[in-house]
Structure formats: structure tokens, C-alpha cells
Design an enzyme around this catalytic site. Structure first.
Site, PDB file in Angstrom:
ATOM      1  N   LYS A 157     -32.318  44.152 153.162  1.00 49.56           N
ATOM      2  CA  LYS A 157     -31.539  45.213 152.543  1.00 49.56           C
ATOM      3  C   LYS A 157     -31.998  45.409 151.103  1.00 49.56           C
ATOM      4  O   LYS A 157     -32.507  44.441 150.536  1.00 49.56           O
ATOM      5  CB  LYS A 157     -30.036  44.927 152.566  1.00 49.56           C
ATOM      6  CG  LYS A 157     -29.598  43.504 152.201  1.00 49.56           C
ATOM      7  CD  LYS A 157     -29.986  42.886 150.881  1.00 49.56           C
ATOM      8  CE  LYS A 157     -29.517  43.520 149.601  1.00 49.56           C
ATOM      9  NZ  LYS A 157     -29.993  42.776 148.394  1.00 49.56           N
ATOM     10  N   TYR A 245     -23.389  45.277 149.093  1.00 51.69           N
ATOM     11  CA  TYR A 245     -22.463  44.364 149.787  1.00 51.69           C
ATOM     12  C   TYR A 245     -21.027  44.885 149.695  1.00 51.69           C
ATOM     13  O   TYR A 245     -20.243  44.727 150.635  1.00 51.69           O
ATOM     14  CB  TYR A 245     -22.537  42.948 149.203  1.00 51.69           C
ATOM     15  CG  TYR A 245     -23.811  42.222 149.536  1.00 51.69           C
ATOM     16  CD1 TYR A 245     -23.971  41.588 150.768  1.00 51.69           C
ATOM     17  CD2 TYR A 245     -24.861  42.157 148.637  1.00 51.69           C
ATOM     18  CE1 TYR A 245     -25.141  40.925 151.092  1.00 51.69           C
ATOM     19  CE2 TYR A 245     -26.038  41.491 148.947  1.00 51.69           C
ATOM     20  CZ  TYR A 245     -26.178  40.885 150.173  1.00 51.69           C
ATOM     21  OH  TYR A 245     -27.338  40.230 150.489  1.00 51.69           O
TER      22      TYR A 245
HETATM   23  P1  NDP Z   1     -38.986  38.002 144.965  1.00 50.90           P
HETATM   24  O1  NDP Z   1     -39.571  38.736 143.815  1.00 50.90           O
HETATM   25  O2  NDP Z   1     -38.655  36.564 144.761  1.00 50.90           O
HETATM   26  O3  NDP Z   1     -39.972  38.086 146.226  1.00 50.90           O
HETATM   27  C1  NDP Z   1     -40.671  39.235 146.561  1.00 50.90           C
HETATM   28  C2  NDP Z   1     -42.067  38.839 147.040  1.00 50.90           C
HETATM   29  O4  NDP Z   1     -42.738  40.022 147.450  1.00 50.90           O
HETATM   30  C3  NDP Z   1     -42.972  38.236 145.967  1.00 50.90           C
HETATM   31  O5  NDP Z   1     -42.806  36.851 145.809  1.00 50.90           O
HETATM   32  C4  NDP Z   1     -44.353  38.565 146.486  1.00 50.90           C
HETATM   33  O6  NDP Z   1     -44.698  37.616 147.477  1.00 50.90           O
HETATM   34  C5  NDP Z   1     -44.148  39.885 147.216  1.00 50.90           C
HETATM   35  N1  NDP Z   1     -44.630  41.039 146.458  1.00 50.90           N
HETATM   36  C6  NDP Z   1     -45.617  41.883 146.869  1.00 50.90           C
HETATM   37  N2  NDP Z   1     -45.821  42.850 145.961  1.00 50.90           N
HETATM   38  C7  NDP Z   1     -44.988  42.607 144.946  1.00 50.90           C
HETATM   39  C8  NDP Z   1     -44.753  43.269 143.704  1.00 50.90           C
HETATM   40  N3  NDP Z   1     -45.428  44.391 143.338  1.00 50.90           N
HETATM   41  N4  NDP Z   1     -43.818  42.748 142.859  1.00 50.90           N
HETATM   42  C9  NDP Z   1     -43.123  41.670 143.229  1.00 50.90           C
HETATM   43  N5  NDP Z   1     -43.287  41.012 144.388  1.00 50.90           N
HETATM   44  C10 NDP Z   1     -44.226  41.477 145.247  1.00 50.90           C
HETATM   45  O7  NDP Z   1     -37.719  38.830 145.435  1.00 50.90           O
HETATM   46  P2  NDP Z   1     -36.506  38.362 146.359  1.00 50.90           P
HETATM   47  O8  NDP Z   1     -36.962  37.321 147.284  1.00 50.90           O
HETATM   48  O9  NDP Z   1     -35.331  38.083 145.528  1.00 50.90           O
HETATM   49  O10 NDP Z   1     -36.174  39.730 147.158  1.00 50.90           O
HETATM   50  C11 NDP Z   1     -37.019  40.220 148.193  1.00 50.90           C
HETATM   51  C12 NDP Z   1     -36.201  41.123 149.129  1.00 50.90           C
HETATM   52  O11 NDP Z   1     -35.172  40.367 149.728  1.00 50.90           O
HETATM   53  C13 NDP Z   1     -35.517  42.301 148.450  1.00 50.90           C
HETATM   54  O12 NDP Z   1     -35.533  43.408 149.291  1.00 50.90           O
HETATM   55  C14 NDP Z   1     -34.080  41.831 148.256  1.00 50.90           C
HETATM   56  O13 NDP Z   1     -33.148  42.898 148.229  1.00 50.90           O
HETATM   57  C15 NDP Z   1     -33.910  40.967 149.480  1.00 50.90           C
HETATM   58  N6  NDP Z   1     -32.919  39.912 149.268  1.00 50.90           N
HETATM   59  C16 NDP Z   1     -31.923  39.765 150.174  1.00 50.90           C
HETATM   60  C17 NDP Z   1     -30.979  38.792 150.027  1.00 50.90           C
HETATM   61  C18 NDP Z   1     -29.915  38.635 151.045  1.00 50.90           C
HETATM   62  O14 NDP Z   1     -29.009  37.843 150.835  1.00 50.90           O
HETATM   63  N7  NDP Z   1     -30.008  39.308 152.182  1.00 50.90           N
HETATM   64  C19 NDP Z   1     -30.979  37.904 148.860  1.00 50.90           C
HETATM   65  C20 NDP Z   1     -32.094  38.107 147.982  1.00 50.90           C
HETATM   66  C21 NDP Z   1     -33.016  39.089 148.188  1.00 50.90           C
HETATM   67  P3  NDP Z   1     -46.209  37.090 147.622  1.00 50.90           P
HETATM   68  O15 NDP Z   1     -46.544  36.442 146.319  1.00 50.90           O
HETATM   69  O16 NDP Z   1     -46.117  36.114 148.741  1.00 50.90           O
HETATM   70  O17 NDP Z   1     -47.071  38.263 147.926  1.00 50.90           O
END
Ligand code: NDP
Length: 394
Positions: A157, A245
Site C-alpha cells: 500500500k 490506515y
Molecule cells: P525503504 O526505503 O526501506 O525500502 C524501499 C526499497 O526499495 C529500498 O531499500 C530499495 O531496495 C528499493 N528502491 C528501489 N529504487 C529506490 C529508490 N529510488 N529510492 C528508494 N528505494 C528504492 O522503504 P519501506 O520498506 O519503508 O517501504 C517500502 C514500501 O512498503 C512502501 O510502499 C511502503 O508504503 C510499504 N510499507 C508498508 C508497510 C505496511 O505495514 N504494510 C510498512 C512500511 C512500508 P534495494 O536496495 O534492494 O533495491
């Protein structure tokens, strides 16, 4: 008063097992003064915990796309508690990080992909499902490419930045004859399911009002929050990230779709975190039954995840309501305050297994793409209501 809750939940679990209808975006049907929600949020309980785990060779294989905070801290460890899902592949822009996690989870390094060779995942029969855990602005592209590669899709989401992107994702999944599910974990979490059941069964009396508050402090030093300050990658501010949420809760607790929306928005002037995205949004939803929901969303105060449901006979408080673990549910009525204890379960494992069950039984998942699209559409209307100062009829 609430003794029947456990029985009722397991009855619904059985109903669910037996199959439940299509989750349309329907409006509640009115029969006299009684609102009968056509939506079936509460009827879809998670898989019964006594069901045995499938042997590894029968589990569906998942690829996680984006090895960030949520993927590595919550989702990947949760596969250990899954009965139908196993982690078999990783997609990351950081090869060294992916190799580290591949070793930790026993994943064959040949199943590590990057964003350039991602489409070649189509040739990997070990991968059945792709889980998109990227910044919001990347959900549409990677879901569509995943469906075109012939894989089922779980997408975090909010579904995408715009309604058009959401529709394109639904179209791509339909065209490829693959399932598309949005990871609305609260709709698989036992305390939220109990709240839905209590609210919709009349146990609180006639529903009058709901408040739903979600807030946290946006930390510009946290790498996971950097993209959240950029509109292109985040789609919106606190509303898209956590206010969703509050919106979801109002919808799944009533089982209805809002008919009117008003809203106000405010960001602290000069705060560099809020150059592109908003800090605070407060919005009010009116539902066909007359229930009013007061919802808040903020990036400006400390961790808040609280839901209250006001009925004519009792008030239900769920706080924390949408956390990962340790929920607390209290009913307040003429007999005083009663805390309801429910067995905690791993909601991430439940939602992943739900998608596997939907695939194996060829059923619509409980939270399909249409559910994600509806939230994006409503969030756009909330912004419009805040911008114009007008109450928007939905
Ligand atoms: P993070 O920034 O920690 O993770 C995103 C990952 O995406 C990065 O680590 C990277 O992984 C990859 N990535 C690829 N391109 C980019 C870019 N341009 N900038 C940043 N990251 C990039 O975010 P979150 O884990 O907090 O959130 C990710 C998703 O999960 C979102 O959509 C958020 O809304 C959702 N979410 C949902 C939750 C829930 O409870 N359902 C809780 C938290 C988040 P890599 O280095 O491996 O390429």
C-alpha cells in the site's frame, strides 16, 4: 456479551474456507433502517491456524522486490510462519545486500535479480508470486512488468500514485490472467477482524461514529523516509503513507463506502520535510448508514495507531490498532471497561498465505486491486476537499 466472538470468528473462517463472493466496490444496500453492507470485509477471516503447513515442494515460491526496511524487517522473516508461501528469489539494486540475504534465507544466488534483468524472472518456474515492496511511485511499473512476466502480484500500500496507474495494474493482471492483491495487512489481523465483527454484528448497538488516528514523525535522516519526502516516489504525504490506515479502518469497520468527504490540510511553514508532500490531513467521511468517521493523518507527532468505534450501547477502543504486534482492544459499556484478549497471529504470514490460497483455489483475493484503487480515488478526493474547502459528494 462478547463470549460468542471466538465462535463467530471461527464460523466465519469456515464460511471463508467454503468460499466467499467477489469483493466488489459496492455501496451498502438499504433495507428499511438497516444497512446491510454488500462488502464482505468481516466474512473473510484468515486461514484457520490449525490447518497444517504444506510441504515445501507444494508451497508457492515468492520473489521480494526491494530489500528495504519493511521487506527485510517484517516480510522476509515472516515466511518462516507461512503455511503456503516460501521465499525463493530477491530483486534488488544492491547485489551485495541481496547476496547477504540470499545466504541468510537459503536462496539460490541464481535467483537474485536486479531492476534491469527483472523481466527475465518469467523464465524462472520457481517463482509464482512477486511481492512489490518498493517506493510507492514504483509500484505500478514493477507490478505491471511482473504480471507481464506471468507472475501473480502482491503489491504494498498505497497501490500506486494515481487512479490511472491503479487501473493499468488491474488491466495488466487481468490480461495476464494473474491475481493482483494489495497488502492491506490489517484486514488479515485478528484484532481488526474482531473489531469488524463486533461493529457489524450490532454488539456495540447502532453505529454512530468512528475515529481513526494515524501519525508518526517523518525522519529526514532515515533512508526509508527520504523517498517519502519526494512526491514522485511517495505519491502524497502522510495521507498516502499512514492516513490510508485511517481511511481503510473507516471503510472496513462500516463495510460501507463513503458518500461525502470534507477535509483540511496543514504543513508547518518552512519545514523542509514538507516542501513536496503534506504533513497533516484531517478528514471526515459520511457513510450511507449515517456513520461519521473522523480521521487524522500526520507526519508531525509520535507514533499513533488508534481506532475508536462509537455505538449506541458501547464504545470500542483499539489502541494500538494497526501495529505489527501487541494490539489492545477494550469495550466500554454500562458494565465498565472490558479488555478483549485475542490470540495474536503473524498478519504478514496470514496475508501472504491468503494470496496463495486465492491462487490455488482460483478465487478473488479479499483485497484485490480494486480495493487499492478505491483508496487512491478516495485519497485524491480528500485532497480535493482540503484544497477547495468544499464537501465532496462521492
Ligand atoms: P525503504 O526505503 O526501506 O525500502 C524501499 C526499497 O526499495 C529500498 O531499500 C530499495 O531496495 C528499493 N528502491 C528501489 N529504487 C529506490 C529508490 N529510488 N529510492 C528508494 N528505494 C528504492 O522503504 P519501506 O520498506 O519503508 O517501504 C517500502 C514500501 O512498503 C512502501 O510502499 C511502503 O508504503 C510499504 N510499507 C508498508 C508497510 C505496511 O505495514 N504494510 C510498512 C512500511 C512500508 P534495494 O536496495 O534492494 O533495491
Amino acid at each position: 456479551m462478547f463470549d460468542s466472538l471466538k465462535k463467530e470468528l471461527s464460523r466465519r473462517a469456515l464460511l471463508h474456507k467454503a468460499g466467499f463472493g467477489l469483493m466488489g466496490l459496492s455501496v451498502a444496500g438499504v433495507v428499511g433502517q438497516i444497512i446491510k453492507p454488500v462488502r464482505t470485509f468481516a466474512q473473510a477471516a484468515p486461514a484457520p491456524s490449525k490447518e497444517p503447513s504444506l510441504p515445501p515442494e507444494k508451497k508457492l515460491g515468492w520473489a521480494v522486490v526491494g530489500l528495504g526496511k519493511f521487506a527485510t524487517e517484517q516480510i522476509m522473516p515472516s515466511f518462516a510462519e507461512c503455511k503456503r508461501s516460501k521465499l525463493v528469489a530477491l530483486v534488488s539494486g544492491d547485489r551485495a545486500k541481496a547476496e547477504k540475504y540470499a545466504q541468510q534465507y537459503g536462496i539460490n544466488p541464481k535467483n537474485i535479480y536486479n531492476y534491469q534483468n527483472y523481466d527475465s524472472i518469467r523464465n524462472n518456474p520457481e517463482v509464482d508470486v512477486i511481492y512489490i515492496i518498493l517506493p510507492n511511485g514504483m509500484h505500478a511499473e514493477y507490478s505491471i512488468r511482473g504480471a507481464q512476466a506471468g507472475k501473480h502480484i502482491m503489491c504494498e500500500k498505497p497501490m500506486a500514485n494515481t487512479v490511472e496507474e491503479c487501473q493499468a495494474m488491474i488491466n495488466a493482471a487481468n490480461k495476464a490472467n494473474r491475481k493482483l492483491m494489495i497488502a492491506y495487512r490489517a484486514q488479515y489481523e485478528p484484532y481488526n477482524l474482531a473489531t469488524i465483527q463486533l461493529a457489524q454484528s450490532g454488539k456495540l448497538g447502532k453505529l454512530k461514529s468512528i475515529t481513526s488516528d494515524h501519525g508518526r514523525t517523518l525522519n529526514p535522516k532515515d533512508p526509508a523516509d527520504i523517498w517519502r519526502m519526494q512526491k514522485k516516489l511517495a505519491g502524497g504525504g502522510s495521507l498516502y503513507d499512514i492516513g490510508i490506515y485511517s481511511l481503510q479502518a473507516a471503510r472496513y469497520i462500516t463495510g460501507e463506502e463513503p458518500v461525502a468527504i470534507s477535509a483540511m490540510m496543514y504543513s508547518t511553514p518552512g519545514d523542509s520535510r514538507f516542501r513536496e508532500v503534506e504533513e497533516n490531513v484531517n478528514f471526515v467521511l459520511r457513510f450511507p448508514s449515517g456513520v461519521l468517521a473522523n480521521c487524522t493523518s500526520s507526519y508531525g507527532y509520535s507514533n499513533t495507531k488508534r481506532i475508536q468505534v462509537f455505538g449506541s450501547d458501547a464504545v470500542l477502543e483499539l489502541d494500538p490498532a494497526t501495529d505489527y504486534y501487541k494490539h489492545r482492544l477494550v469495550i466500554k459499556d454500562k458494565n465498565g471497561n472490558q479488555e478483549q484478549k485475542i490470540e495474536e497471529k503473524n498478519q504478514f504470514a496470514l496475508e501472504m498465505d491468503h494470496l496463495c490460497e486465492s491462487i490455488m483455489q482460483n478465487k478473488q483475493p479479499k483485497t484485490p486491486g480494486e480495493e487499492g484503487l478505491q483508496d487512491v480515488r478516495l485519497m485524491q478526493l480528500i485532497y480535493e476537499a482540503a484544497r477547495t474547502g468544499k464537501t465532496i459528494k462521492v
